[in-house]
Motif scaffolding. Sequence first.
Motif, PDB file in Angstrom:
ATOM      1  N   ALA A  36       0.829  -1.203   0.000  1.00 31.40           N
ATOM      2  CA  ALA A  36       0.000   0.000   0.000  1.00 31.40           C
ATOM      3  C   ALA A  36       0.864   1.253   0.000  1.00 31.40           C
ATOM      4  O   ALA A  36       1.804   1.358   0.789  1.00 31.40           O
ATOM      5  CB  ALA A  36      -0.920   0.003   1.220  1.00 31.40           C
ATOM      6  N   GLU A  37       0.542   2.194  -0.856  1.00 29.64           N
ATOM      7  CA  GLU A  37       1.224   3.491  -0.841  1.00 29.64           C
ATOM      8  C   GLU A  37       0.848   4.245   0.429  1.00 29.64           C
ATOM      9  O   GLU A  37      -0.311   4.246   0.848  1.00 29.64           O
ATOM     10  CB  GLU A  37       0.823   4.299  -2.073  1.00 29.64           C
ATOM     11  CG  GLU A  37       1.471   5.676  -2.130  1.00 29.64           C
ATOM     12  CD  GLU A  37       0.990   6.514  -3.297  1.00 29.64           C
ATOM     13  OE1 GLU A  37       1.395   7.692  -3.384  1.00 29.64           O
ATOM     14  OE2 GLU A  37       0.197   5.994  -4.125  1.00 29.64           O
ATOM     15  N   GLY A  38       1.826   4.888   1.043  1.00 28.35           N
ATOM     16  CA  GLY A  38       1.555   5.637   2.265  1.00 28.35           C
ATOM     17  C   GLY A  38       2.294   5.051   3.457  1.00 28.35           C
ATOM     18  O   GLY A  38       3.183   4.207   3.302  1.00 28.35           O
ATOM     19  N   THR A  39       1.910   5.481   4.654  1.00 28.82           N
ATOM     20  CA  THR A  39       2.641   5.120   5.869  1.00 28.82           C
ATOM     21  C   THR A  39       1.900   4.062   6.680  1.00 28.82           C
ATOM     22  O   THR A  39       0.779   4.297   7.156  1.00 28.82           O
ATOM     23  CB  THR A  39       2.886   6.357   6.749  1.00 28.82           C
ATOM     24  OG1 THR A  39       3.639   7.318   6.001  1.00 28.82           O
ATOM     25  CG2 THR A  39       3.668   5.982   7.995  1.00 28.82           C
ATOM     26  N   THR A  40       2.521   2.935   6.817  1.00 28.22           N
ATOM     27  CA  THR A  40       2.023   1.845   7.654  1.00 28.22           C
ATOM     28  C   THR A  40       2.840   1.814   8.943  1.00 28.22           C
ATOM     29  O   THR A  40       4.063   1.954   8.912  1.00 28.22           O
ATOM     30  CB  THR A  40       2.141   0.496   6.916  1.00 28.22           C
ATOM     31  OG1 THR A  40       1.221   0.480   5.819  1.00 28.22           O
ATOM     32  CG2 THR A  40       1.833  -0.673   7.836  1.00 28.22           C
ATOM     33  N   THR A  75       7.005   4.127   5.146  1.00 30.26           N
ATOM     34  CA  THR A  75       6.321   4.918   4.125  1.00 30.26           C
ATOM     35  C   THR A  75       6.712   4.362   2.758  1.00 30.26           C
ATOM     36  O   THR A  75       7.874   4.437   2.347  1.00 30.26           O
ATOM     37  CB  THR A  75       6.697   6.399   4.230  1.00 30.26           C
ATOM     38  OG1 THR A  75       6.357   6.876   5.543  1.00 30.26           O
ATOM     39  CG2 THR A  75       5.945   7.216   3.185  1.00 30.26           C
ATOM     40  N   THR A  76       5.718   3.797   2.081  1.00 31.42           N
ATOM     41  CA  THR A  76       5.944   3.136   0.795  1.00 31.42           C
ATOM     42  C   THR A  76       5.588   4.075  -0.345  1.00 31.42           C
ATOM     43  O   THR A  76       4.517   4.693  -0.334  1.00 31.42           O
ATOM     44  CB  THR A  76       5.087   1.855   0.698  1.00 31.42           C
ATOM     45  OG1 THR A  76       5.405   1.001   1.796  1.00 31.42           O
ATOM     46  CG2 THR A  76       5.345   1.117  -0.597  1.00 31.42           C
ATOM     47  N   PRO A  77       6.470   4.218  -1.338  1.00 31.60           N
ATOM     48  CA  PRO A  77       6.198   5.144  -2.449  1.00 31.60           C
ATOM     49  C   PRO A  77       5.151   4.592  -3.408  1.00 31.60           C
ATOM     50  O   PRO A  77       4.773   3.416  -3.353  1.00 31.60           O
ATOM     51  CB  PRO A  77       7.556   5.259  -3.132  1.00 31.60           C
ATOM     52  CG  PRO A  77       8.234   3.954  -2.861  1.00 31.60           C
ATOM     53  CD  PRO A  77       7.780   3.548  -1.480  1.00 31.60           C
ATOM     54  N   ALA A  78       4.710   5.448  -4.318  1.00 31.43           N
ATOM     55  CA  ALA A  78       3.729   5.033  -5.330  1.00 31.43           C
ATOM     56  C   ALA A  78       4.301   3.962  -6.245  1.00 31.43           C
ATOM     57  O   ALA A  78       3.577   3.075  -6.703  1.00 31.43           O
ATOM     58  CB  ALA A  78       3.287   6.242  -6.146  1.00 31.43           C
ATOM     59  N   VAL A 103       5.711  -8.769  -6.371  1.00 31.49           N
ATOM     60  CA  VAL A 103       5.015  -9.274  -7.555  1.00 31.49           C
ATOM     61  C   VAL A 103       3.612  -8.683  -7.631  1.00 31.49           C
ATOM     62  O   VAL A 103       3.128  -8.299  -8.712  1.00 31.49           O
ATOM     63  CB  VAL A 103       4.967 -10.816  -7.545  1.00 31.49           C
ATOM     64  CG1 VAL A 103       4.096 -11.337  -8.678  1.00 31.49           C
ATOM     65  CG2 VAL A 103       6.366 -11.402  -7.653  1.00 31.49           C
ATOM     66  N   ALA A 104       2.938  -8.576  -6.481  1.00 37.58           N
ATOM     67  CA  ALA A 104       1.581  -8.026  -6.456  1.00 37.58           C
ATOM     68  C   ALA A 104       1.574  -6.546  -6.830  1.00 37.58           C
ATOM     69  O   ALA A 104       0.739  -6.096  -7.609  1.00 37.58           O
ATOM     70  CB  ALA A 104       0.970  -8.223  -5.069  1.00 37.58           C
ATOM     71  N   ARG A 105       2.518  -5.798  -6.282  1.00 38.81           N
ATOM     72  CA  ARG A 105       2.502  -4.339  -6.434  1.00 38.81           C
ATOM     73  C   ARG A 105       3.194  -3.879  -7.710  1.00 38.81           C
ATOM     74  O   ARG A 105       2.726  -2.953  -8.388  1.00 38.81           O
ATOM     75  CB  ARG A 105       3.202  -3.733  -5.214  1.00 38.81           C
ATOM     76  CG  ARG A 105       3.101  -2.221  -5.123  1.00 38.81           C
ATOM     77  CD  ARG A 105       1.760  -1.776  -4.546  1.00 38.81           C
ATOM     78  NE  ARG A 105       1.605  -0.344  -4.759  1.00 38.81           N
ATOM     79  CZ  ARG A 105       2.240   0.586  -4.054  1.00 38.81           C
ATOM     80  NH1 ARG A 105       3.038   0.237  -3.066  1.00 38.81           N
ATOM     81  NH2 ARG A 105       2.041   1.857  -4.314  1.00 38.81           N
ATOM     82  N   CYS A 106       4.332  -4.490  -8.040  1.00 41.75           N
ATOM     83  CA  CYS A 106       5.142  -4.036  -9.186  1.00 41.75           C
ATOM     84  C   CYS A 106       5.000  -4.935 -10.406  1.00 41.75           C
ATOM     85  O   CYS A 106       5.496  -4.593 -11.483  1.00 41.75           O
ATOM     86  CB  CYS A 106       6.624  -3.976  -8.798  1.00 41.75           C
ATOM     87  SG  CYS A 106       6.973  -3.012  -7.322  1.00 41.75           S
ATOM     88  N   ARG A 107       4.396  -6.115 -10.190  1.00 38.12           N
ATOM     89  CA  ARG A 107       4.288  -7.141 -11.227  1.00 38.12           C
ATOM     90  C   ARG A 107       5.658  -7.694 -11.635  1.00 38.12           C
ATOM     91  O   ARG A 107       5.796  -8.336 -12.659  1.00 38.12           O
ATOM     92  CB  ARG A 107       3.542  -6.625 -12.466  1.00 38.12           C
ATOM     93  CG  ARG A 107       2.067  -6.327 -12.217  1.00 38.12           C
ATOM     94  CD  ARG A 107       1.307  -7.564 -11.805  1.00 38.12           C
ATOM     95  NE  ARG A 107      -0.131  -7.399 -11.830  1.00 38.12           N
ATOM     96  CZ  ARG A 107      -0.889  -7.164 -10.747  1.00 38.12           C
ATOM     97  NH1 ARG A 107      -0.289  -7.055  -9.560  1.00 38.12           N
ATOM     98  NH2 ARG A 107      -2.185  -7.049 -10.851  1.00 38.12           N
ATOM     99  N   LEU A 222      -4.914  -1.544  -1.770  1.00 42.13           N
ATOM    100  CA  LEU A 222      -4.912  -1.599  -0.312  1.00 42.13           C
ATOM    101  C   LEU A 222      -4.505  -0.245   0.252  1.00 42.13           C
ATOM    102  O   LEU A 222      -3.861   0.560  -0.432  1.00 42.13           O
ATOM    103  CB  LEU A 222      -3.942  -2.678   0.187  1.00 42.13           C
ATOM    104  CG  LEU A 222      -4.272  -4.130  -0.180  1.00 42.13           C
ATOM    105  CD1 LEU A 222      -3.227  -5.070   0.405  1.00 42.13           C
ATOM    106  CD2 LEU A 222      -5.664  -4.523   0.295  1.00 42.13           C
ATOM    107  N   GLU A 223      -4.858  -0.015   1.504  1.00 43.78           N
ATOM    108  CA  GLU A 223      -4.526   1.227   2.190  1.00 43.78           C
ATOM    109  C   GLU A 223      -3.602   0.938   3.368  1.00 43.78           C
ATOM    110  O   GLU A 223      -3.665  -0.140   3.963  1.00 43.78           O
ATOM    111  CB  GLU A 223      -5.803   1.920   2.705  1.00 43.78           C
ATOM    112  CG  GLU A 223      -6.804   2.273   1.626  1.00 43.78           C
ATOM    113  CD  GLU A 223      -6.289   3.347   0.678  1.00 43.78           C
ATOM    114  OE1 GLU A 223      -5.400   4.119   1.082  1.00 43.78           O
ATOM    115  OE2 GLU A 223      -6.782   3.400  -0.475  1.00 43.78           O
ATOM    116  N   PRO A 224      -2.737   1.884   3.734  1.00 44.95           N
ATOM    117  CA  PRO A 224      -1.872   1.671   4.898  1.00 44.95           C
ATOM    118  C   PRO A 224      -2.678   1.564   6.184  1.00 44.95           C
ATOM    119  O   PRO A 224      -3.824   2.016   6.242  1.00 44.95           O
ATOM    120  CB  PRO A 224      -0.958   2.902   4.901  1.00 44.95           C
ATOM    121  CG  PRO A 224      -1.688   3.940   4.110  1.00 44.95           C
ATOM    122  CD  PRO A 224      -2.502   3.199   3.096  1.00 44.95           C
TER     123      PRO A 224
END
Length: 419
Positions: A36-40, A75-78, A103-107, A222-224
Motif C-alpha cells: 500500500a502506498e503511504g505510511t504503515t 512509508t511506501t512510495p507510489a 510481484v503483487a505491487r510491481c508485477r 490496499l490502504e496503509p
Amino acid sequence: MSEHFLVTGGSRLEGEVVVGGAKNSVLKLMAAALLAEGTTVVTNCPDILDVPLMAEVLRGLGCEVELEGSEVRITTPAEPKYHADFDAVKQFRASVCVLGPLVARCRRAVVALPGGDAIGSRPLDMHQSGLRLLGARSEIEHGCVVAEADDLHGANIRLVFPSVGATENILMAAVLARGETVIDNAAREPEIVDLCNMLNQMGAKVSGGGSTTLTIQGVRKLEPTTHRVIGDRIVAATWGVAASMTRGDVRVRGVNHKHLGLVLDKLRLAGAEVTPEVDGFRVIQRERPKAINFATLPYPGFPTDLQPMAIGLAAVADGTSMITENVFESRFRFVEEMIRLGADARTDGHHAVIRGVPVLSSAPVWSSDIRAGAGLVLAGLVADGVTEVHDIFHIDRGYPRFVENLRGLGGVIERVSTE
C-alpha cells in the motif's frame, strides 16, 4: 571483535518476564507494508537484529523506514523498486517474504536468495509454483529469485507441505490479483493469522486464517494501516522450558497461552504446574523433570523452533526421551554441542534418544542458529561451573534483551567481548 556468553549454572529461575512481538510475524508484517502506498505503522516490534535488517531491505526498495522503540513506521512510495539484491537480503531468511508483495505491487521482483539459520534445506519451489499459478513467470537466475507477471489472476493452489513462507508469499501476492484464490493445505500458525488480520485491516478480503484453507478475494488497492504484532510464542515457551529445567517458578506475560497449547501440555507431562493467565502463563517445577517424548510438526504440533529446548529439558530429565525432528533435517547439529556438555544422547536419522543425567558439565559450545543458541544457554544454566556459548549473534537475532531478562529471573550470565 566477537562476543560470547559466560553462563554459570546452578541458579533457580524465578520471577516474571514480558515477551515482545513475534519475530516470525513482525518481518512479514513489515514486508506487507509494500502492498500500500503511504505510511504503515507496526507496533510491539521486538528489539532484535532482524528488524533493522528488514528495514534496510525496505529502504533499498524505496521505502522510508523509521525505527523508534517498539514502533516501526514504513512509508511506501507510489512506485517501489523491485530489485532486492543487496547484502541485507543475504543475512536472514525472512527477507524472501518481500517476493509476494513485490510481484503483487510491481508485477515483477528480483530478490537475492536469502541466508539465515543453518538448520537444513528450505527451498523456494512452493513459493515459485504458487506464483506461477497466479500467472507469474518465476526462475532462479544468477543467485536471485526472478518473477514477472503481465497480470495476476486467482487460482486454486494446493501446497504439498504447509510451508509458512510459501503461504505468506502466495497470500500477499493474491490479495491484489483478479478474482478468487484458494490456498489449500495452508500453514495455520498464529503468525499467519496475524498477517491475515493486518491485510484485512488494509482492505484485503481474506478468510480462513488459522485453518488449512485460505480464501482470498482479490481487490484493486490496499490502504496503509496501524497494526500491533502478536506476542512471541517461541520466546515465551523458551522461558517456560527454562523454568522447568531449573526447577523454577516463572510467570511469562505478553503472549496468548492458547498459541502454546501442546507445548504447555508437554511441560505438564514433565511434572510442571502450568497455569494459563489472561496475558500469558506461569510454570512451576518443584522436582526433577520427567522424561517425555517430543515430535516436531507444523502448527498446531510441537514447534521445530523449540526442538533445542526440548532436547535440553530431556538432557536433565529423569528417564529416557525420544525427540523426532520432522521439519528441518539439520537441526540435530545441536545434539553434538549438548554432548560436549555431558548429555547422554545419540541420533539416528531424524530421531534423537536422550538419557537424562542429574546435571550437565560446563564446556565451550557454539551456536548454529537462533534457537540452538538459546538452548545452549538453558543447558548452561543446569551445568556445573561456567559454560562458554559462542556465536551468540544468532541469539541476538531472535531474543530481545536476552541477558537482561535472564538476569531478571536470577540467571547468572555475562556477555564478553574478545578479539
